[in-house]
Design an enzyme around this catalytic site. Sequence first.
Site, mmCIF file in Angstrom:
data_model
loop_
_atom_site.group_PDB
_atom_site.id
_atom_site.type_symbol
_atom_site.label_atom_id
_atom_site.label_comp_id
_atom_site.label_asym_id
_atom_site.label_seq_id
_atom_site.Cartn_x
_atom_site.Cartn_y
_atom_site.Cartn_z
ATOM 1 C CD GLN A 1 32.839 0.844 -0.168
ATOM 2 O OE1 GLN A 1 33.797 1.683 -0.368
ATOM 3 N NE2 GLN A 1 32.324 0.557 0.998
ATOM 4 C CB SER B 1 34.874 5.625 -5.880
ATOM 5 O OG SER B 1 35.210 6.207 -4.782
ATOM 6 C CG LEU B 2 37.566 1.096 -4.721
ATOM 7 C CD1 LEU B 2 38.320 -0.043 -4.967
ATOM 8 C CD2 LEU B 2 36.740 0.680 -3.572
ATOM 9 N NE ARG C 1 39.577 6.620 -1.962
ATOM 10 C CZ ARG C 1 38.215 6.167 -2.374
ATOM 11 N NH1 ARG C 1 38.132 4.963 -1.885
ATOM 12 N NH2 ARG C 1 37.471 6.735 -3.080
ATOM 13 C CG HIS D 1 33.061 10.363 -3.799
ATOM 14 N ND1 HIS D 1 34.297 10.513 -4.227
ATOM 15 C CD2 HIS D 1 32.742 8.773 -3.916
ATOM 16 C CE1 HIS D 1 34.727 9.571 -4.588
ATOM 17 N NE2 HIS D 1 33.897 8.607 -4.296
ATOM 18 C CD GLN E 1 38.595 9.044 -5.896
ATOM 19 O OE1 GLN E 1 38.843 8.516 -4.848
ATOM 20 N NE2 GLN E 1 38.926 8.345 -7.092
#
Length: 309
Positions: free
Chosen positions: A10, A90-91, A115, A201, A250
Amino acid sequence: MVNVLLFPGQGSQKVGMARDLAERFPAARDTLAAIDEALGTPLASLMANGPEDELQQTHNTQPAILAHSAAVLAVVGDRLGPVAGAAGHSLGEYSAYIAAGSLTAVDAARLVRERGTLMHRAGTERPGAMAAVLGLPGEAVAAACADASAAGDGIAVAANFNAPDQTVISGDPAAVTAAGERCRTAGAKRVLPLKVSGAFHSPLMAPAAAGLAAALTGAAIADPRFPVVANATAEVVTTGAEARRLLEAQLTAPVRWVESVKTLAALAPEVRFVEVGPGTVLGGLVKRIVPEPRYLSLGTADEVERFLG
């Protein structure tokens, strides 16, 4: 030369993304169309034409970035040569599993759509904040967060270890502010608040992790064809079961990007980092982690055409 693949997360989104890929490459266009159908929404049009405020919404941003990476993979996947491993920020870790054959692009898009929705909901129910700390080692940032949390301002954690001198903190707004002040006192050059919809996170994402676990349980996740380095551990993942567990973890664990890049660099004697998807953010981080890295960006139609020769 052996490639290791990097997939952005992102922040790399912008209106116009992947439009040139769809115009020039049928495989990219077909991939975007399949994701549109799976999600039941004209995501490709939103990516290409906006409006920007809608694209910036977390539940749209996350599948958009993944769709861009998947579109590139659809065109160049069989031309990448030897691949020693992959990682995503991340993603982007979901995109890495597409490349490794663990997830289909459609299944991965469904997962990151869910998500993003869950993360946005968690951020609405318990508003959080994030800030980037520049010019201070990650260990010092983590210590500042621990001190702020102990002072009773709420929760603050080091959420993204992006580079040796760039760490993102996340948590309750008051605690993030207090941790940022401690970072400045410790010598940070800058502390920059980030425009986000939640404390990603961090422990504040625990409700989203619970929902994501259910979605991951229902998804078909095969063993990866090559190692994928997990954000949560910075270690290689070789089974689908392990991938499922670490993708859930995660959401509340820090992104250990510095360690992940070092793990990738150690997978083969000579590696080239190939960033697949929108932007070159990860390439910039790699250059601050690995001395004189070999690097290639594959995000635009021009870059893909040059690569294909």
